[in-house]
Design an enzyme around this catalytic site. Structure first.
Site, PDB file in Angstrom:
ATOM      1  N   ASP A  52       0.840  -1.199   0.000  1.00  0.00           N
ATOM      2  CA  ASP A  52       0.000   0.000   0.000  1.00  0.00           C
ATOM      3  C   ASP A  52       0.879   1.255   0.000  1.00  0.00           C
ATOM      4  OD1 ASP A  52       0.875  -0.206   2.588  1.00  0.00           O
ATOM      5  OD2 ASP A  52      -1.090   0.018   3.519  1.00  0.00           O
ATOM      6  N   SER A  53       2.215   1.059  -0.012  1.00  0.00           N
ATOM      7  CA  SER A  53       3.147   2.177  -0.262  1.00  0.00           C
ATOM      8  C   SER A  53       2.885   2.748  -1.659  1.00  0.00           C
ATOM      9  CB  SER A  53       4.597   1.714  -0.133  1.00  0.00           C
ATOM     10  OG  SER A  53       4.818   0.532  -0.865  1.00  0.00           O
ATOM     11  N   LYS A 121      -1.511  -9.379   2.741  1.00  0.00           N
ATOM     12  CA  LYS A 121      -0.747  -8.962   3.935  1.00  0.00           C
ATOM     13  C   LYS A 121      -1.603  -7.975   4.732  1.00  0.00           C
ATOM     14  CE  LYS A 121       3.137  -6.176   3.737  1.00  0.00           C
ATOM     15  NZ  LYS A 121       2.727  -4.976   4.502  1.00  0.00           N
ATOM     16  N   GLU A 123      -1.661  -5.545   8.482  1.00  0.00           N
ATOM     17  CA  GLU A 123      -0.869  -4.956   9.565  1.00  0.00           C
ATOM     18  C   GLU A 123      -1.552  -5.178  10.915  1.00  0.00           C
ATOM     19  OE1 GLU A 123      -0.002  -0.824   8.823  1.00  0.00           O
ATOM     20  OE2 GLU A 123       0.879  -1.241   6.855  1.00  0.00           O
ATOM     21  N   GLU A 190       8.888  -4.381  10.562  1.00  0.00           N
ATOM     22  CA  GLU A 190       9.357  -3.096  10.034  1.00  0.00           C
ATOM     23  C   GLU A 190       9.941  -2.204  11.135  1.00  0.00           C
ATOM     24  OE1 GLU A 190       6.631  -1.164   7.351  1.00  0.00           O
ATOM     25  OE2 GLU A 190       7.820   0.671   7.298  1.00  0.00           O
TER      26      GLU A 190
HETATM   27  O1  KIV Z   1       3.544  -1.118   1.638  1.00  0.00           O
HETATM   28  C1  KIV Z   1       4.717  -1.523   1.656  1.00  0.00           C
HETATM   29  O2  KIV Z   1       5.533  -1.225   0.781  1.00  0.00           O
HETATM   30  C2  KIV Z   1       5.132  -2.371   2.782  1.00  0.00           C
HETATM   31  C3  KIV Z   1       6.583  -2.658   2.923  1.00  0.00           C
HETATM   32  C4  KIV Z   1       7.305  -1.461   3.404  1.00  0.00           C
HETATM   33  C5  KIV Z   1       6.835  -3.836   3.775  1.00  0.00           C
HETATM   34  O3  KIV Z   1       4.320  -2.787   3.536  1.00  0.00           O
END
Ligand code: KIV
Length: 272
Positions: A52-53, A121, A123, A190
């Site tokens: 989600d980056s 994934k 969090e 992280e």
């Molecule tokens: O969204 C992302 O890029 C991430 C990584 C930094 C692990 O969750």
């Protein structure tokens, strides 16, 4: 060099577990579009994370919170169309799994059905265990994400190193063990002290992949645009830049502009 994964035609969660058990480090990078995902797969990356980056590096938001499920599915399906070998993991965006676990399952099913990804994934630990359980019950592989969890930025108020105090280390260890017990196939850690990451990694039997978590985790992940030097302002200590692509792109675009203005492009051979 030959690795266990060298002969693998398709990386699966089982292959990642074998890599961890046989001490082969796992290499993971983010990708959000077809063209770059294709290059990562050709380079034989083990895992592509549709992070989600994307909210930051693709859309220019300050946090990861605004990206929507539809936008993540768009990025994920572009990546899936490119990738043949790597395991493709997709971040569930903020607000799609933290509340009702039925909604979480619905969001995860949409990601899997509409993008064709291999896993999702999420969090968090204890707070979201019901969502994780329900998603796992549907046969969807889940990667956990602990330590600095950027979707909780408004709770913590800063992106500083996490787990620097005993209580947080204790919670991190118990969350990691819970994620393993629930059936997550892997955990991202992280931005936590390397010593704590080592402790967490040794306390579970599933692969732990670090970002800013030292070298004792079972693998590493970076944001592609950061490690290629496309993003310029973001320079945390853990980030190694493998290239300075921003300079090369700016130079190439400058050369193109100059050629257009001076009528050097196109030349006689570059026309019909
Ligand atoms: O969204 C992302 O890029 C991430 C990584 C930094 C692990 O969750």
């Amino acid at each position: 060099m030959a690795y266990l994964s060298s002969d693998v035609n398709k990386v699966t969660t089982k292959i990642l577990q074998r890599m961890r058990d046989e001490n082969e480090k796992i290499a993971m990078l983010t990708a959000y579009d077809y063209s770059l995902a294709k290059l990562l797969d050709i380079a034989r990356i083990d895992v592509v994370l549709v992070g989600d980056s994307a909210a930051n590096v693709m859309a220019g938001y300050k946090t990861t919170l605004p990206i929507t499920l539809d936008e993540m599915i768009y990025h994920a399906s572009s990546v899936v169309r490119a990738v043949e070998r790597a395991l493709v993991v997709v971040d569930m965006p903020f607000g799609t799994y933290q509340g009702n676990s039925k909604d979480a399952l619905h969001s995860a099913i949409r990601i899997m059905k509409e993008s064709g990804a291999d896993a999702v994934k999420l969090e968090g630990g204890e707070e979201i265990h019901e969502s994780i359980e329900r998603i796992l019950c549907a046969g969807i592989p889940v990667m956990g994400h602990l330590g600095l969890t950027p979707q909780s930025i408004n709770k913590f108020g800063t992106y500083a190193v996490r787990a620097t105090e005993d209580a947080e280390v204790e919670k991190l260890l118990s969350d990691a063990q819970l994620l393993e017990k629930l059936g997550c196939f892997s955990i991202v850690l992280e931005k936590i002290p390397a010593e704590v990451a080592k402790q967490v990694t040794e306390s579970v039997h599933i692969p732990v992949i670090g970002i800013g978590a030292g070298h004792d985790t079972n693998g590493q992940v970076l944001v592609l645009h950061d490690m290629l030097g496309i993003t310029q302002q973001f320079s945390p200590r853990f980030l190694r830049r493998y290239h300075n692509l921003s300079e090369e792109i700016i130079r190439a675009v400058g050369n193109y502009i100059e050629d257009v203005k001076t009528m050097q492009f196109p030349n006689d051979k570059e026309q019909y």
